[in-house]
Design a protein around this motif. Structure first.
Motif, short mmCIF file in Angstrom:
data_model
loop_
_atom_site.label_atom_id
_atom_site.label_comp_id
_atom_site.label_asym_id
_atom_site.label_seq_id
_atom_site.Cartn_x
_atom_site.Cartn_y
_atom_site.Cartn_z
N ASP A 59 0.80 -1.23 0.00
CA ASP A 59 0.00 0.00 0.00
C ASP A 59 0.83 1.27 0.00
OD1 ASP A 59 -2.19 -1.63 0.03
OD2 ASP A 59 -2.62 -1.35 2.17
N SER A 60 1.88 1.33 0.83
CA SER A 60 2.57 2.61 1.00
C SER A 60 4.09 2.53 0.83
CB SER A 60 2.25 3.19 2.38
OG SER A 60 2.67 2.30 3.38
N ASN A 61 4.59 1.42 0.27
CA ASN A 61 6.03 1.25 0.01
C ASN A 61 6.84 1.46 1.30
OD1 ASN A 61 8.11 0.53 -1.70
ND2 ASN A 61 8.59 2.64 -2.21
N ALA A 62 6.34 0.86 2.40
CA ALA A 62 7.00 0.96 3.70
C ALA A 62 7.43 -0.44 4.15
CB ALA A 62 6.07 1.58 4.73
N VAL B 256 15.46 6.87 1.64
CA VAL B 256 14.43 6.84 2.68
C VAL B 256 13.75 8.20 2.75
CG1 VAL B 256 14.02 6.55 5.16
CG2 VAL B 256 15.66 5.08 3.98
N THR B 257 12.40 8.20 2.77
CA THR B 257 11.66 9.46 2.88
C THR B 257 11.11 9.69 4.28
OG1 THR B 257 9.63 8.39 2.14
CG2 THR B 257 10.99 9.45 0.46
N GLN B 258 10.81 8.59 5.02
CA GLN B 258 10.23 8.76 6.35
C GLN B 258 10.58 7.56 7.22
OE1 GLN B 258 5.95 8.68 6.43
NE2 GLN B 258 5.85 9.88 8.30
N VAL B 259 10.79 7.81 8.51
CA VAL B 259 11.03 6.74 9.48
C VAL B 259 10.12 6.97 10.68
CG1 VAL B 259 12.71 5.68 11.03
CG2 VAL B 259 13.45 6.48 8.80
N ARG B 260 9.37 5.93 11.03
CA ARG B 260 8.53 5.97 12.22
C ARG B 260 8.99 4.83 13.13
NH1 ARG B 260 3.01 5.37 9.29
NH2 ARG B 260 4.39 4.12 8.03
N THR B 261 9.11 5.12 14.43
CA THR B 261 9.60 4.10 15.36
C THR B 261 8.60 3.89 16.48
OG1 THR B 261 10.78 5.72 16.70
CG2 THR B 261 12.01 4.64 14.93
N THR C 71 8.87 6.28 -4.15
CA THR C 71 7.84 5.46 -4.79
C THR C 71 8.40 4.46 -5.79
OG1 THR C 71 7.52 7.19 -6.43
CG2 THR C 71 6.05 7.20 -4.52
N ASP C 72 9.52 4.73 -6.42
CA ASP C 72 10.04 3.84 -7.46
C ASP C 72 11.07 2.85 -6.95
OD1 ASP C 72 11.80 5.86 -6.93
OD2 ASP C 72 12.54 6.02 -8.97
N GLN C 73 11.31 2.80 -5.63
CA GLN C 73 12.34 1.93 -5.08
C GLN C 73 11.72 0.83 -4.22
OE1 GLN C 73 14.89 4.66 -3.04
NE2 GLN C 73 16.07 5.08 -4.88
N THR C 74 12.38 -0.33 -4.21
CA THR C 74 11.92 -1.45 -3.40
C THR C 74 13.11 -2.15 -2.75
OG1 THR C 74 12.05 -2.98 -5.27
CG2 THR C 74 9.92 -1.91 -4.89
N ILE C 75 12.80 -2.96 -1.75
CA ILE C 75 13.78 -3.82 -1.09
C ILE C 75 13.25 -5.24 -1.15
CG2 ILE C 75 14.86 -4.41 1.11
CD1 ILE C 75 14.62 -1.51 1.94
#
Length: 96
Positions: free
Chosen positions: A23-26, A52-57, A86-90
């Motif tokens: 859903d959100s590429n997270a 990385v655009t955002q990090v939530r912990t 948006t165009d990157q994945t792991i």
């Protein structure tokens, strides 16, 4: 700076993690409890070569466990939700 592999301990593969990936590429990671968001973002960028655009912990409490009459608890740990461009994945299945 600390070693990136000591900050990012492992990728968490779960139903919630799969939903976040689609859903959100997270991506979900188990990280060192003393790591902050800046260190986590730098470690993920260095290990996986992504942006990385955002990090939530969130700090997770260890569950109480019993082994017969002996009571104890699992250790506390920290989870990080890392959002990528948006165009990157792991490929987390290769990293586990």
């Amino acid at each position: 700076m600390k070693d990136p592999r000591s900050i990012v301990e492992l990728a968490i593969i779960s139903e919630k993690g799969t939903r976040l990936r689609t859903d959100s590429n997270a991506y979900l990671f188990r990280v060192h409890p003393s790591a902050n968001k800046i260190e986590i973002a730098a470690a993920v960028e260095k290990i996986f070569n992504v942006t990385v655009t955002q990090v939530r912990t969130m700090n997770r409490k260890g569950k109480p466990k019993r082994m017969g009459r002996f009571a104890g608890r699992r250790s506390n740990w920290k989870r990080a939700v890392v959002t990528l461009k948006t165009d990157q994945t792991i490929d987390v299945f290769d990293q586990v």
